[in-house]
Each structure stands twice: as C-alpha cells, then as structure tokens.
Write an enzyme that holds these catalytic residues in place. Sequence first.
Site, PDB file in Angstrom:
ATOM      1  N   CYS A 198      -2.566   3.578   7.217  1.00 39.73           N
ATOM      2  CA  CYS A 198      -3.205   3.773   8.369  1.00 39.73           C
ATOM      3  C   CYS A 198      -2.485   2.845   8.968  1.00 39.73           C
ATOM      4  CB  CYS A 198      -4.120   3.310   7.407  1.00 39.73           C
ATOM      5  SG  CYS A 198      -4.974   3.943   6.185  1.00 39.73           S
TER       6      CYS A 198
ATOM      7  N   ASP B  92     -11.084 -12.773   3.880  1.00 39.54           N
ATOM      8  CA  ASP B  92     -10.123 -11.917   4.172  1.00 39.54           C
ATOM      9  C   ASP B  92     -10.264 -11.737   5.248  1.00 39.54           C
ATOM     10  OD1 ASP B  92      -8.843  -9.208   3.605  1.00 39.54           O
ATOM     11  OD2 ASP B  92     -10.823  -8.006   3.945  1.00 39.54           O
TER      12      ASP B  92
ATOM     13  N   CYS C 239     -22.218 -11.347   4.568  1.00 33.70           N
ATOM     14  CA  CYS C 239     -22.025 -12.373   5.330  1.00 33.70           C
ATOM     15  C   CYS C 239     -22.286 -12.181   6.704  1.00 33.70           C
ATOM     16  CB  CYS C 239     -20.528 -12.825   4.788  1.00 33.70           C
ATOM     17  SG  CYS C 239     -19.351 -12.198   4.512  1.00 33.70           S
TER      18      CYS C 239
ATOM     19  N   CYS D 201       0.940  -0.570  -0.296  1.00 32.79           N
ATOM     20  CA  CYS D 201      -0.016  -0.361   0.889  1.00 32.79           C
ATOM     21  C   CYS D 201       0.776   1.424   0.270  1.00 32.79           C
ATOM     22  CB  CYS D 201      -0.701  -0.183   0.912  1.00 32.79           C
ATOM     23  SG  CYS D 201      -2.604   1.689   1.387  1.00 32.79           S
TER      24      CYS D 201
ATOM     25  N   CYS E 160     -28.799 -10.642  13.936  1.00 31.17           N
ATOM     26  CA  CYS E 160     -27.603 -10.590  14.097  1.00 31.17           C
ATOM     27  C   CYS E 160     -26.881 -12.074  13.608  1.00 31.17           C
ATOM     28  CB  CYS E 160     -27.351 -10.614  15.469  1.00 31.17           C
ATOM     29  SG  CYS E 160     -25.511 -10.476  16.447  1.00 31.17           S
TER      30      CYS E 160
ATOM     31  N   CYS F 271     -26.011 -16.489  22.946  1.00 32.14           N
ATOM     32  CA  CYS F 271     -26.658 -15.703  21.662  1.00 32.14           C
ATOM     33  C   CYS F 271     -27.844 -16.636  21.256  1.00 32.14           C
ATOM     34  CB  CYS F 271     -26.052 -15.890  20.630  1.00 32.14           C
ATOM     35  SG  CYS F 271     -24.219 -15.324  20.396  1.00 32.14           S
TER      36      CYS F 271
ATOM     37  N   CYS G 276     -19.063 -10.701  12.951  1.00 37.00           N
ATOM     38  CA  CYS G 276     -18.547 -11.902  12.076  1.00 37.00           C
ATOM     39  C   CYS G 276     -17.211 -12.109  13.349  1.00 37.00           C
ATOM     40  CB  CYS G 276     -17.555 -10.495  11.836  1.00 37.00           C
ATOM     41  SG  CYS G 276     -16.360 -10.653  10.763  1.00 37.00           S
TER      42      CYS G 276
ATOM     43  N   ARG H  42      -5.758   7.844   9.353  1.00 36.72           N
ATOM     44  CA  ARG H  42      -5.116   7.562   7.435  1.00 36.72           C
ATOM     45  C   ARG H  42      -4.421   8.503   7.065  1.00 36.72           C
ATOM     46  NH1 ARG H  42      -8.290   3.603   5.507  1.00 36.72           N
ATOM     47  NH2 ARG H  42      -7.341   4.291   3.232  1.00 36.72           N
TER      48      ARG H  42
END
Length: 427
Positions: free
Chosen positions: A24, A284, A262, A20, A333, A324, A337, A139
């Site tokens: 950041c 990712d 997702c 990059c 929910c 949960c 992730c 950033r």
Amino acid sequence: MNSRYKPLQSVLVKPAGPDCNMHCSYCFYLEKSTLFPETIRHRMKLDVLVKLTRQVMEQGGPEIAFGWQGGEPSLMGIPFFERAVESQIRFAAPGQHAVNGFQTNGLLMTRDWAGFLRESKFLVGLSMDGPAHIHDHCRLLRNGRPSWLRVARARDLLLENGVDVNALVVVNAYSARFPREIYAYHKENGLPYMQFIPCLEPDPDAPGRPAAYSVSAEAFGDFLIALFECWKADFRQGKPGTYIRWFESLFFTYVDMPAPECTLLQECGNYLVIEHNGDIFSCDFFVESGWRLGNVINNRLTDCLNSPQQVRFGRLKARLPGPCIDCPWIVHCRGGCPKDRKYHASLDGLNYFCESYRRFFEHADPFFRSLAEGWKTEQKRRHVRDMVQTAGIQIGRNDPCPCGSELKYKKCCGREASGSGSRTVRR
C-alpha cells in the site's frame, strides 16, 4: 501499590513483523524492516510465542486482549494461531479468558481460515477503504495490481461463515472526498462496524512535510462532519444503527468515563507492542529504537509497561501547547494522537488535525450532549428501578422520584415499574 501502576490489559502482537503480501502506498510499517536487518523474512518463533502468551496470561487481569497485526499476520498460517489459542487456554487462571483481534488485508482468507476464526471467536478487522475506485487508489498488490476484488471476496467469505468482521478504513487525500459513499458501501455490504484512521505520513523527499497522499486537516474535518451526519441519520430510538469506533469512544468523554480509544485519553502508553522477535515497544506508531522497552525473553511485560521510559512516553501526550490548554474541546480531544504532532518542533506541538477536530466538535457537540443527558437519565432510572425491585423500598406513585428529577415517581422512573406488577410500588 503505586497509584500510577498500570495493570496489563492488552498487547498488540506483530508475529510477521513488517512483512506483508501487499504494498500500500501509504503504509508506514513496511520500512520497519530496517530495525531487524538480521533477516529478510520475519516470523515469530514458537518459543517466543509461548513465552509471550504465558507472560500475558500470568500478568493480565480476568480479561486480557491480544491484538494480532502486521504487516500481515495471516502470513504465519493457521497452525501458529492454533498454538496461540492453546497457550492462552493452558496458561489462563481460573475465570480468566483472552479475547483476540485479528487485523488482515484478507488476501489469504480461505474457508479453513474462516472456520478457525469463527470457532476461536476472533474479531476480524478487514482493511478495506471502500468500493473499488477508492480502495485500489492506494491499496495495491506487491506487483502493483489492484487488490479490491480479492478483498471483497474475503469479506463475503468471512461473513458467510459467521466470522465477526469490522471494516478498517484509512482516510487519505483521495478517499476523504467520499465519506458518504464509503459509509453506505460498508453498511450495505454487511460491515456496519467501522473504524476510520486519518492518513498522515512524511514526504520521503521532505520529511517535515506531509506526503501527497496524506489527508489535509481541512479535508479530514469535512470528512468527519459528513460521516457524523450519516451515523446520526441511522439512529433509531436513541440507538445507533452503525458503529463508528471514534464516535463511540468520544461518547465516553461526554459521560465522564475513560475513552476506550487511547487517542482520547489524557495520557497514552497503556498497552505494549511486541514484535516478531519478542522486542517490546511503547506504541504501534512508535516502533523505533528510542522506544524499545525490552524483550519478552528477558523482561517482564508489566515491568516494561510501568518502566520510567514508558511512563515518560505516556506523559508526553499530556504536554500540550497553549492553544490546547485554553481550548473548550480539550476534555474530549486531549490533543489527539502524539504521532500527529510530528510535524511540529516536538511531540508536545499542536496536532496536525487540530482544526479538523475543532470544526467537528462545533458541529456535533449538541448531539453528543443530548445523547449524554439521555444516557445519564437512564442510568438514574435503572438505579431507582433496581432499588425498588431488589431492596423492596416502598415508593408511592405520587411521591417525589428518588432520582432527584423533582418529578413524581409515576412521571419519571416509575413509568416502567408502575405497569410491571411490582409488589413494591404502592398504587
């Protein structure tokens, strides 16, 4: 075919790997260079690109999505992406087409770039956290200087040249204090399509603890509620005036449809990440040696997507703790992730942002329920109108409406049709 077999629908490609031209403070991907120690400069070779593209097109469905990320994908230059588009067209089956998303920090954007992105119909995600004082808080350029001015110029250049642009905002400890300012800034500057990602990274000096720049669960909950109120205030005639990706995806869960995002699905693992050297990973956020699935040179993408290792990865998300399972919001929910469970003993631990989401749902649930009811009613009306228009079914104005509302047809689905001159509606 196995009922659990997943078709190839999308891939996330990192053609410049973790490289990059910015630095950041909250970036989680720069450190991935340690996975590829064979070279300092990471660039995808053309033979890998062609092999990748051919596999995706041959194994994908009628519409297949390529996401180009990094690092910074624009480091590859325009000719690389011209070759990518040429390969997509070359290997496409009749009736098949590819869609391309391009996530960039904007520093290398020029009129030539804008022309290519527009003509090739790329959807561009611009990494921009908001106005200068917010954006420049984390950033920064590689020399430590602010980047906002250059990114703002890139935004204006892309918009002036007709490129479709979305804003991607990382919500960190500082930016979480300014939800209304960030929302208004992007809306007023031509970016009504926004995506917000909560920042949660480990403290390098204490891996079990969040880094100082990470947003707290309390602050993120406040941020979501304030952002929701901004979004709701811009509704006109039942339709939003801006697009907030998480809110739009959440709506799907209220109408019993799989969410596009997702993080809101019961299981994950429905796409693949391809690094610059062709290595294939599960996600990712899990580009790690333990979740490497193969390489495009030697392995088929659909085999990797449906491999026992990827299936196991996807099912980890569904392994939820007791709080949960008993939670009234679990259908919306789905535990969030898995990357945000890293601060617990295992991947099936409680999500760091659990309290954020609980507070948000308690606040926003009535509005989403109302939206969902309106949508479902309109779907019924469309079905009835189509039945009347295309099947020639005779329905009297005072007959019970076929949608099951127990109202007369003229008071329900026939309100539009009764004045349309349709010959199939008896007066």
